[in-house]
Motif scaffolding. Structure first.
Motif, PDB file in Angstrom:
ATOM      1  N   ALA A  58      10.147  -1.199 -31.779  1.00 45.75           N
ATOM      2  CA  ALA A  58      10.423   0.375 -32.631  1.00 45.75           C
ATOM      3  C   ALA A  58       8.906   1.260 -32.173  1.00 45.75           C
ATOM      4  CB  ALA A  58      10.720  -0.197 -33.903  1.00 45.75           C
ATOM      5  N   GLU A  59       9.665   2.555 -32.383  1.00 44.19           N
ATOM      6  CA  GLU A  59       7.527   3.286 -31.874  1.00 44.19           C
ATOM      7  C   GLU A  59       7.484   3.550 -33.654  1.00 44.19           C
ATOM      8  OE1 GLU A  59       9.001   6.408 -29.852  1.00 44.19           O
ATOM      9  OE2 GLU A  59      10.493   5.248 -28.132  1.00 44.19           O
ATOM     10  N   THR A  60       6.241   4.107 -33.359  1.00 42.40           N
ATOM     11  CA  THR A  60       5.494   4.734 -34.396  1.00 42.40           C
ATOM     12  C   THR A  60       4.368   5.820 -33.902  1.00 42.40           C
ATOM     13  OG1 THR A  60       3.791   4.399 -36.394  1.00 42.40           O
ATOM     14  CG2 THR A  60       3.481   2.627 -34.398  1.00 42.40           C
ATOM     15  N   LYS A  61       4.159   6.584 -34.583  1.00 42.22           N
ATOM     16  CA  LYS A  61       3.087   7.581 -34.690  1.00 42.22           C
ATOM     17  C   LYS A  61       1.475   7.477 -34.650  1.00 42.22           C
ATOM     18  CE  LYS A  61       6.157  11.938 -35.484  1.00 42.22           C
ATOM     19  NZ  LYS A  61       6.434  13.222 -36.346  1.00 42.22           N
ATOM     20  N   ASP A  62       1.664   6.420 -35.085  1.00 39.07           N
ATOM     21  CA  ASP A  62       0.443   6.163 -35.402  1.00 39.07           C
ATOM     22  C   ASP A  62      -0.513   5.532 -34.274  1.00 39.07           C
ATOM     23  OD1 ASP A  62       0.778   6.612 -38.347  1.00 39.07           O
ATOM     24  OD2 ASP A  62       1.301   4.802 -38.938  1.00 39.07           O
ATOM     25  N   GLU A  63      -1.838   5.012 -34.066  1.00 36.24           N
ATOM     26  CA  GLU A  63      -2.081   4.308 -32.807  1.00 36.24           C
ATOM     27  C   GLU A  63      -2.274   2.765 -32.716  1.00 36.24           C
ATOM     28  OE1 GLU A  63      -3.371   7.245 -30.512  1.00 36.24           O
ATOM     29  OE2 GLU A  63      -2.342   8.271 -31.171  1.00 36.24           O
ATOM     30  N   VAL A  64      -2.442   2.329 -31.686  1.00 39.01           N
ATOM     31  CA  VAL A  64      -2.561   1.564 -30.834  1.00 39.01           C
ATOM     32  C   VAL A  64      -3.486   0.039 -32.381  1.00 39.01           C
ATOM     33  CG1 VAL A  64      -3.358  -1.109 -29.406  1.00 39.01           C
ATOM     34  CG2 VAL A  64      -1.282   0.998 -29.144  1.00 39.01           C
ATOM     35  N   PRO A  65      -4.439   0.858 -32.986  1.00 43.26           N
ATOM     36  CA  PRO A  65      -5.423   0.046 -33.358  1.00 43.26           C
ATOM     37  C   PRO A  65      -5.399  -0.035 -34.298  1.00 43.26           C
ATOM     38  CG  PRO A  65      -6.603   1.672 -31.994  1.00 43.26           C
ATOM     39  CD  PRO A  65      -5.152   2.161 -31.493  1.00 43.26           C
ATOM     40  N   VAL A  66      -4.608   0.704 -35.451  1.00 46.08           N
ATOM     41  CA  VAL A  66      -3.618   0.460 -36.448  1.00 46.08           C
ATOM     42  C   VAL A  66      -2.660  -0.027 -37.142  1.00 46.08           C
ATOM     43  CG1 VAL A  66      -3.291   2.780 -38.649  1.00 46.08           C
ATOM     44  CG2 VAL A  66      -4.870   3.141 -37.164  1.00 46.08           C
ATOM     45  N   VAL A  67      -1.723  -0.106 -36.175  1.00 43.54           N
ATOM     46  CA  VAL A  67      -0.986  -0.788 -35.712  1.00 43.54           C
ATOM     47  C   VAL A  67      -1.444  -2.109 -35.146  1.00 43.54           C
ATOM     48  CG1 VAL A  67       1.213  -1.729 -35.241  1.00 43.54           C
ATOM     49  CG2 VAL A  67       0.350   0.796 -35.022  1.00 43.54           C
ATOM     50  N   GLU A  68      -2.203  -2.278 -35.086  1.00 43.45           N
ATOM     51  CA  GLU A  68      -2.826  -4.344 -34.356  1.00 43.45           C
ATOM     52  C   GLU A  68      -3.305  -4.187 -35.377  1.00 43.45           C
ATOM     53  OE1 GLU A  68      -6.503  -5.636 -31.736  1.00 43.45           O
ATOM     54  OE2 GLU A  68      -6.150  -3.898 -32.593  1.00 43.45           O
ATOM     55  N   ALA A  69      -4.674  -3.887 -36.781  1.00 36.95           N
ATOM     56  CA  ALA A  69      -4.556  -4.003 -37.806  1.00 36.95           C
ATOM     57  C   ALA A  69      -4.557  -4.440 -38.904  1.00 36.95           C
ATOM     58  CB  ALA A  69      -5.842  -2.905 -38.326  1.00 36.95           C
ATOM     59  N   TRP A  70      -2.605  -3.823 -39.162  1.00 35.29           N
ATOM     60  CA  TRP A  70      -2.251  -3.667 -40.081  1.00 35.29           C
ATOM     61  C   TRP A  70      -1.556  -5.437 -39.210  1.00 35.29           C
ATOM     62  CZ3 TRP A  70       3.090  -5.363 -39.928  1.00 35.29           C
ATOM     63  CH2 TRP A  70       3.955  -5.505 -41.815  1.00 35.29           C
ATOM     64  N   TYR A  71      -1.493  -5.590 -38.128  1.00 35.99           N
ATOM     65  CA  TYR A  71      -0.937  -7.272 -38.139  1.00 35.99           C
ATOM     66  C   TYR A  71      -1.347  -8.118 -38.182  1.00 35.99           C
ATOM     67  CZ  TYR A  71       3.723  -5.331 -37.642  1.00 35.99           C
ATOM     68  OH  TYR A  71       5.989  -4.794 -37.003  1.00 35.99           O
ATOM     69  N   ARG A  72      -2.459  -7.702 -37.650  1.00 35.18           N
ATOM     70  CA  ARG A  72      -3.880  -8.929 -38.170  1.00 35.18           C
ATOM     71  C   ARG A  72      -3.534  -9.832 -39.194  1.00 35.18           C
ATOM     72  NH1 ARG A  72      -8.363  -6.081 -35.266  1.00 35.18           N
ATOM     73  NH2 ARG A  72      -8.117  -6.551 -32.849  1.00 35.18           N
ATOM     74  N   LYS A  73      -3.293  -8.525 -40.760  1.00 35.65           N
ATOM     75  CA  LYS A  73      -3.629  -8.732 -41.644  1.00 35.65           C
ATOM     76  C   LYS A  73      -2.087  -9.443 -42.626  1.00 35.65           C
ATOM     77  CE  LYS A  73      -6.831  -5.423 -43.616  1.00 35.65           C
ATOM     78  NZ  LYS A  73      -7.037  -4.191 -44.178  1.00 35.65           N
ATOM     79  N   ALA A  74      -1.265  -8.865 -41.315  1.00 32.56           N
ATOM     80  CA  ALA A  74       0.043  -9.848 -41.644  1.00 32.56           C
ATOM     81  C   ALA A  74       0.966 -10.622 -40.731  1.00 32.56           C
ATOM     82  CB  ALA A  74       1.330  -8.679 -40.851  1.00 32.56           C
TER      83      ALA A  74
END
Length: 123
Positions: A58-74
């Protein structure tokens, strides 16, 4: 006349049956970032390094560092490494045999692509 009616009905229903074969639901069981669009669940397992994976992209308009930080927590137990090639710039988080890739295409690209790879146990 009857044959042309059957052909016409078949042609009208063809797009519906093709669309029904495409899934947009994440079947990997891996956490899904909340702002995803253009979602694709591959129906057949994909091969990578001799292993089979269920794969969701999938894609998101959010930038890589934001998505990466979310996955670090998840995925707090996941190991992380940069995943950069001549075309992609991002990270791969690995949790057991499962992988989450978050990247962008090109250094100046906006948004991020997310790939969820769920290891399919071999029989």
């Amino acid at each position: 006349m009857r044959i042309s009616t059957i052909v016409m009905c078949t042609l009208m229903l063809a797009p519906v049956s093709l669309t029904a074969q495409t899934s947009h639901e994440n079947k990997t069981g891996l956490p899904e970032y909340p702002n995803l669009v253009n979602r694709t669940q591959y129906e057949k397992p994909q091969q990578d390094s001799g292993h089979s994976y269920l794969m969701f992209t999938a894609e998101t308009k959010d930038e890589v560092p934001v998505v990466e930080a979310w996955y670090r927590k998840a995925l707090p137990k996941a190991t992380e490494r940069p995943k950069n090639t001549s075309v992609t710039y991002g990270y791969e988080l690995t949790n057991g045999g499962d992988k989450v890739q978050v990247y962008k295409l090109g250094q100046n690209a906006k948004g991020a692509i997310v790939e969820l790879w769920k290891l399919v146990p071999s029989n």
